[in-house]
Design a protein around this motif. Sequence first.
Motif, PDB file in Angstrom:
ATOM      1  N   ALA A 129       0.859  -1.135  -0.008  1.00  0.00           N
ATOM      2  CA  ALA A 129       0.008  -0.021  -0.111  1.00  0.00           C
ATOM      3  C   ALA A 129       0.911   1.190   0.020  1.00  0.00           C
ATOM      4  O   ALA A 129       1.942   1.173   0.698  1.00  0.00           O
ATOM      5  CB  ALA A 129      -0.973  -0.012   1.331  1.00  0.00           C
ATOM      6  N   GLU A 130       0.536   2.243  -0.533  1.00  0.00           N
ATOM      7  CA  GLU A 130       1.180   3.410  -0.515  1.00  0.00           C
ATOM      8  C   GLU A 130       1.498   4.035   1.058  1.00  0.00           C
ATOM      9  O   GLU A 130       0.391   3.958   1.586  1.00  0.00           O
ATOM     10  CB  GLU A 130       0.331   4.629  -1.164  1.00  0.00           C
ATOM     11  CG  GLU A 130       0.941   5.876  -1.382  1.00  0.00           C
ATOM     12  CD  GLU A 130       0.070   7.051  -2.042  1.00  0.00           C
ATOM     13  OE1 GLU A 130       0.714   8.147  -2.320  1.00  0.00           O
ATOM     14  OE2 GLU A 130      -1.019   6.573  -2.710  1.00  0.00           O
ATOM     15  N   ALA A 134       7.187   3.662   4.322  1.00  0.00           N
ATOM     16  CA  ALA A 134       7.707   4.762   5.119  1.00  0.00           C
ATOM     17  C   ALA A 134       7.319   4.677   6.383  1.00  0.00           C
ATOM     18  O   ALA A 134       8.101   4.861   7.368  1.00  0.00           O
ATOM     19  CB  ALA A 134       7.119   5.991   4.351  1.00  0.00           C
ATOM     20  N   MET A 135       6.088   4.205   6.518  1.00  0.00           N
ATOM     21  CA  MET A 135       5.652   3.848   8.053  1.00  0.00           C
ATOM     22  C   MET A 135       6.506   2.746   8.638  1.00  0.00           C
ATOM     23  O   MET A 135       7.025   2.743   9.788  1.00  0.00           O
ATOM     24  CB  MET A 135       4.211   3.290   8.125  1.00  0.00           C
ATOM     25  CG  MET A 135       3.311   4.652   7.843  1.00  0.00           C
ATOM     26  SD  MET A 135       3.380   5.997   9.106  1.00  0.00           S
ATOM     27  CE  MET A 135       4.311   7.326   8.108  1.00  0.00           C
ATOM     28  N   VAL A 136       6.830   1.623   7.986  1.00  0.00           N
ATOM     29  CA  VAL A 136       7.696   0.546   8.476  1.00  0.00           C
ATOM     30  C   VAL A 136       9.256   1.220   8.650  1.00  0.00           C
ATOM     31  O   VAL A 136       9.874   0.935   9.678  1.00  0.00           O
ATOM     32  CB  VAL A 136       7.808  -0.498   7.513  1.00  0.00           C
ATOM     33  CG1 VAL A 136       8.816  -1.554   7.930  1.00  0.00           C
ATOM     34  CG2 VAL A 136       6.515  -1.312   7.298  1.00  0.00           C
ATOM     35  N   ALA A 137       9.642   2.179   7.999  1.00  0.00           N
ATOM     36  CA  ALA A 137      10.908   2.569   8.037  1.00  0.00           C
ATOM     37  C   ALA A 137      11.138   3.377   9.299  1.00  0.00           C
ATOM     38  O   ALA A 137      12.091   3.500  10.088  1.00  0.00           O
ATOM     39  CB  ALA A 137      11.514   3.403   6.886  1.00  0.00           C
ATOM     40  N   ALA A 155      -2.324   1.351   7.000  1.00  0.00           N
ATOM     41  CA  ALA A 155      -2.078   1.863   5.420  1.00  0.00           C
ATOM     42  C   ALA A 155      -3.076   1.564   4.298  1.00  0.00           C
ATOM     43  O   ALA A 155      -3.079   2.207   3.466  1.00  0.00           O
ATOM     44  CB  ALA A 155      -0.562   1.122   5.148  1.00  0.00           C
ATOM     45  N   HIS A 156      -3.751   0.500   4.661  1.00  0.00           N
ATOM     46  CA  HIS A 156      -4.668   0.101   3.700  1.00  0.00           C
ATOM     47  C   HIS A 156      -6.322   0.523   3.961  1.00  0.00           C
ATOM     48  O   HIS A 156      -7.169   0.285   3.413  1.00  0.00           O
ATOM     49  CB  HIS A 156      -4.958  -1.639   4.000  1.00  0.00           C
ATOM     50  CG  HIS A 156      -3.918  -2.267   3.263  1.00  0.00           C
ATOM     51  ND1 HIS A 156      -4.193  -2.716   1.738  1.00  0.00           N
ATOM     52  CD2 HIS A 156      -2.639  -2.498   3.536  1.00  0.00           C
ATOM     53  CE1 HIS A 156      -2.869  -3.243   1.867  1.00  0.00           C
ATOM     54  NE2 HIS A 156      -2.012  -3.175   2.495  1.00  0.00           N
ATOM     55  N   GLY A 157      -6.195   1.617   4.975  1.00  0.00           N
ATOM     56  CA  GLY A 157      -7.592   2.155   5.370  1.00  0.00           C
ATOM     57  C   GLY A 157      -8.448   1.257   6.076  1.00  0.00           C
ATOM     58  O   GLY A 157      -9.640   1.571   5.845  1.00  0.00           O
ATOM     59  N   VAL A 158      -8.025   0.334   6.468  1.00  0.00           N
ATOM     60  CA  VAL A 158      -8.977  -0.569   7.425  1.00  0.00           C
ATOM     61  C   VAL A 158      -9.506  -0.042   8.623  1.00  0.00           C
ATOM     62  O   VAL A 158      -8.440   0.248   9.169  1.00  0.00           O
ATOM     63  CB  VAL A 158      -8.446  -2.093   7.545  1.00  0.00           C
ATOM     64  CG1 VAL A 158      -9.276  -2.931   8.204  1.00  0.00           C
ATOM     65  CG2 VAL A 158      -7.976  -2.604   6.118  1.00  0.00           C
TER      66      VAL A 158
END
Length: 240
Positions: A129-130, A134-137, A155-158
């Motif tokens: 996912a877009e 960046a979030m993981v880093a 990230a997936h909007g869930v």
Amino acid sequence: MTASEPADSAAATQREAAALYRLMTWLSPAFPVGGFSYSSGIEWAVEAGDVVDTATLSDWLDVVLADGSGFCDAIFLVHAWRAAEAGEEARLREIAELAAAFVPSRERQLETTSQGRAFIDIARAAWDAEGLDAMVAACAAPLVYPVAVGVVAAAHGVPLAPTLHAFLHALVSNWISAASRLVPLGQTDSQRVLASLEPAVAATADRALQATLDDLGSATFRADLASLRHETQYTRLFRS
């Protein structure tokens, strides 16, 4: 009613269906994060005689869920989801570091970080996912499992609430699966335990959604001791 309302409704239904599909996939026992290899100390609890049947298993898991690692993991998932959804990288890093430091034993550290790493790797490979990279880093520290789930879901909007409920259901299901092989329990008895824990799962989720990081804490010394004792257990089927 305007002409756009049916289209808006259809789009919302599609988003909800996609979110449900992803949660059912990510938190299914078949999703390859290796949860079947870990018992979270239940193996030692069985050997020590703390868990011997459905009643003692249900009591053990109820306490661990409400007052131990289950509740703490739920809080970490909630705050990781919110930080990732808001794009607050510094906040997310703090949460990830705290979650990694909060694990009480070496084997539990192995369990939660291994599952977290596997969850992120598979999500990137098959469900990217877009903004996920960046979030993981931004987390910097090794991602523990609940933080990884929160980041990917955001990230997936869930939505947060169903993500949290699905995560806790998967957590309890994995504990019961381990116990079913250790006690052992039949399939029907395992389902009875899962059914008995439904109110505890719902209550834990509700508490975690309202909790701050200051509410973190565990009162399950015996379960923490079990995870420590498992490291030197003579015969083992599980890695924790």
